[in-house]
Design a protein around this motif. Sequence first.
Motif, PDB file in Angstrom:
ATOM      1  N   GLN A 273       0.700  -1.097  -0.140  1.00 15.86           N
ATOM      2  CA  GLN A 273       0.186  -0.047   0.043  1.00 15.86           C
ATOM      3  C   GLN A 273       0.958   1.205  -0.080  1.00 15.86           C
ATOM      4  N   LYS A 274       0.094   2.315  -0.354  1.00 19.33           N
ATOM      5  CA  LYS A 274       0.971   3.727  -0.148  1.00 19.33           C
ATOM      6  C   LYS A 274       0.067   4.738   0.446  1.00 19.33           C
ATOM      7  N   ARG A 275       0.856   5.851   0.747  1.00 24.85           N
ATOM      8  CA  ARG A 275       0.302   6.709   1.782  1.00 24.85           C
ATOM      9  C   ARG A 275       0.211   7.997   0.840  1.00 24.85           C
TER      10      ARG A 275
ATOM     11  N   GLN B 153      -4.574   5.735   2.835  1.00 25.61           N
ATOM     12  CA  GLN B 153      -3.618   4.608   2.719  1.00 25.61           C
ATOM     13  C   GLN B 153      -4.303   3.615   1.703  1.00 25.61           C
ATOM     14  N   VAL B 154      -3.906   3.417   0.614  1.00 26.60           N
ATOM     15  CA  VAL B 154      -4.703   2.655  -0.424  1.00 26.60           C
ATOM     16  C   VAL B 154      -3.667   1.864  -1.242  1.00 26.60           C
ATOM     17  N   PRO B 155      -4.127   0.865  -2.153  1.00 25.33           N
ATOM     18  CA  PRO B 155      -3.196   0.154  -2.715  1.00 25.33           C
ATOM     19  C   PRO B 155      -2.180   0.690  -3.687  1.00 25.33           C
ATOM     20  N   GLU B 156      -1.118   0.280  -4.256  1.00 27.04           N
ATOM     21  CA  GLU B 156      -0.046   1.010  -4.711  1.00 27.04           C
ATOM     22  C   GLU B 156      -0.581   1.574  -6.234  1.00 27.04           C
TER      23      GLU B 156
ATOM     24  N   THR C  57      -5.856   8.977  -7.577  1.00 26.59           N
ATOM     25  CA  THR C  57      -6.148   9.969  -6.427  1.00 26.59           C
ATOM     26  C   THR C  57      -7.527   9.807  -6.215  1.00 26.59           C
ATOM     27  N   ALA C  58      -8.653   9.716  -7.204  1.00 25.38           N
ATOM     28  CA  ALA C  58      -9.985   9.736  -6.960  1.00 25.38           C
ATOM     29  C   ALA C  58     -10.292   8.506  -5.990  1.00 25.38           C
ATOM     30  N   GLU C  59      -9.473   7.386  -5.906  1.00 24.69           N
ATOM     31  CA  GLU C  59      -9.782   6.226  -5.318  1.00 24.69           C
ATOM     32  C   GLU C  59      -9.373   6.544  -3.799  1.00 24.69           C
ATOM     33  N   ALA C  60      -8.216   7.171  -3.945  1.00 23.25           N
ATOM     34  CA  ALA C  60      -7.568   7.707  -2.444  1.00 23.25           C
ATOM     35  C   ALA C  60      -8.597   8.730  -1.831  1.00 23.25           C
ATOM     36  N   LEU C  61      -9.272   9.524  -2.647  1.00 21.58           N
ATOM     37  CA  LEU C  61     -10.280  10.495  -1.971  1.00 21.58           C
ATOM     38  C   LEU C  61     -11.455   9.783  -1.628  1.00 21.58           C
ATOM     39  N   ALA C  62     -12.030   8.843  -2.417  1.00 21.13           N
ATOM     40  CA  ALA C  62     -13.157   8.124  -2.114  1.00 21.13           C
ATOM     41  C   ALA C  62     -12.835   7.456  -0.532  1.00 21.13           C
TER      42      ALA C  62
END
Length: 217
Positions: A93-95, A123-126, A130-135
């Motif tokens: 994962q990445k931050r 904290q989302v998959p690598e 950005t849209a998925e991180a925002l969600a």
Amino acid sequence: MIRRALTLLLTALVLGTAAAPAQAATYRYWSFWDRDGSKWTYATVGPSVSVPSDGDVQGFRFTVSEDSAQAAQPRGEQTFGTICARTPERDGQKRVALVLDFGTAKDAPSGETPPRLRTVCAQVPEDATTAEALAEVAKPLRYDSSAMLCAIEGYPSAGCGEELSKGRDKGKDTDKSQSKSTNDSDNSPSLGLWAGAAGVAALGAAALWQSRRRRND
């Protein structure tokens, strides 16, 4: 004499058109930014396409502007180390540090109050966008049919990239309730210019008819 009248009319139409410059339209929308050190730069792709790396800082600012060159940047100077200090690393994962700036009361739609600026570490998959991180951290999100980001955490409650016009009485921006995505292509020539050209053509035809009539007489 007729030729001189046509010349004077054409000159007046051209000068009249030049004396009435078009007023640039402004829009109310969520702008998207990348942070490079201490500098914000307007993102070159949308959040649904952008794939940030671990340690990146990205920002969103609700703003009113004519274009990206005049858009207000996210406020604050928070760094990745500050925003993600309490989020430990995790394999696979990445931050991504996100700055969510809901703008000012001046830019808010009528009847709405912007939430306070906040920062959050997603904290989302690598391979996440950005849209998925925002969600992951700022639901509910709202998009329009062209995938334009309309709302973060439900703000604003309605509208999406509205075109605004300047109110004459109070000097405030007034909502024309039109989508930015539908207005970007509306760059048609001025109706006044078209009408002026049509008037010159009509007058020229009349002059030609009158000239022929005189010869026949």
